[in-house]
Design an enzyme around this catalytic site. Structure first.
Site, PDB file in Angstrom:
ATOM      1  N   SER A 194     -29.165  -6.485 -17.638  1.00  0.00           N
ATOM      2  CA  SER A 194     -27.906  -7.430 -18.589  1.00  0.00           C
ATOM      3  C   SER A 194     -26.947  -6.425 -18.318  1.00  0.00           C
ATOM      4  CB  SER A 194     -28.212  -7.320 -19.860  1.00  0.00           C
ATOM      5  OG  SER A 194     -27.248  -7.770 -20.788  1.00  0.00           O
ATOM      6  N   TYR A 199     -30.635  -3.357 -27.548  1.00  0.00           N
ATOM      7  CA  TYR A 199     -30.772  -4.019 -26.517  1.00  0.00           C
ATOM      8  C   TYR A 199     -30.143  -3.393 -25.266  1.00  0.00           C
ATOM      9  CZ  TYR A 199     -30.387  -8.216 -23.446  1.00  0.00           C
ATOM     10  OH  TYR A 199     -30.618  -9.131 -22.396  1.00  0.00           O
TER      11      TYR A 199
END
Ligand code: NAP
Length: 244
Positions: free
Chosen positions: A139, A152
């Protein structure tokens, strides 16, 4: 025809990648955890897109027994694997002081341990053939960090590190390992965002919009296939320029 496994292919980026591989003639293994209807929809779209065989496997990538069972079935039913796409992932949103130990452990179990377990099992298959390709889905937040997404972001930064280390380890055996780091993509993962938040994010993106799962799938296919035969250990941003 080659075999590809895409984890977390019951929707979003995983489904787009599965359909893209099917359209190129691959035998496609669709993996999902809970969304059986979504997995069936992916299977139908893959069937319509290409002539390869389509397989569907269920399991939790954070559980070694589930991963082991899935790879045993892949060996028995497909005869092995040429390409692994480690796409399954979860996100979480909140201040660090509101993040519980369970939240943190769950994110790392799915986003990191899942990538490790599947890569280890795939590497065992690929090492026998001295060829193969693994693409991990990281990501942009793993590269530059997101406020209120510390767990995350950290889990995705770990995916980048794992990619580079494994690329070095497997390169002498002819196996490439790369990572795609998407920006904000229009999938179920972002359903919690309001219309205003999406517009605001698009305005802050150099290309002026959020991305589609199909745009990420194109980058995944590129890194998985021979067109990128001299590329390994790389993290390719597919984020409209956010991390420039
Ligand atoms: P999504 O639509 O929510 O899909 C996530 C997939 O992961 C689903 O198929 C889900 O399966 C599967 N999954 C979740 N937990 C699992 C587990 N424990 N074991 C096995 N599978 C599990 O999300 P997406 O946006 O397509 O995300 C795909 C990947 O891209 C993720 O790794 C995500 O972090 C990454 N990413 C997404 C964005 C974005 O903006 N969308 C940006 C950067 C990176 P079930 O639904 O069947 O349970």
């Amino acid at each position: 025809m080659k075999n590809v496994l895409i984890t977390g292919a019951s929707g979003g980026i995983g489904r787009a990648a599965a359909v893209a591989f099917a359209a190129k003639g691959y035998h496609v293994a669709i993996h999902y955890r809970s969304d059986i209807e979504g997995a069936e929809k992916t299977r139908q779209r893959c069937k319509n897109a290409g002539k390869g065989r389509i397989f569907v496997f269920q399991g939790d990538v954070s559980k070694a027994t589930d991963v082991s069972y899935m790879f045993d079935r892949i060996q028995a039913e497909m005869g092995g694997l040429d390409i692994l796409i480690n796409n399954a992932g979860i996100s979480d949103f909140g201040l660090v002081q509101d993040t519980s130990e369970e939240d943190w452990d769950r994110l790392f179990a799915v986003n990191c341990k899942g990538v490790f377990l599947c890569s280890r099992a795939a590497a065992l298959m690929m090492l026998k053939k001295k060829t193969g390709s693994i693409v991990n889905i990281g990501s942009m937040w793993g590269e530059c960090g997101a406020s209120c997404e510390t767990a995350y972001s950290a889990s995705k930064a770990a995916v980048s590190g794992f990619t580079k280390a494994l690329a070095k380890e497997l390169a002498p055996s002819g196996i490439r390992v790369n990572c795609v780091a998407p920006g904000l993509i229009d999938t179920g993962m972002n359903r919690r965002l309001t219309r205003e938040e999406l517009v605001s994010f698009a305005e802050d993106t150099p290309l002026g919009r959020i991305g589609t799962p199909e745009e990420v799938a194109k980058a995944i296919v590129f890194l998985a296939e021979e067109d990128s035969s001299f590329i390994t250990g790389q993290v390719l941003a597919v984020d409209g320029g956010v991390t420039i």
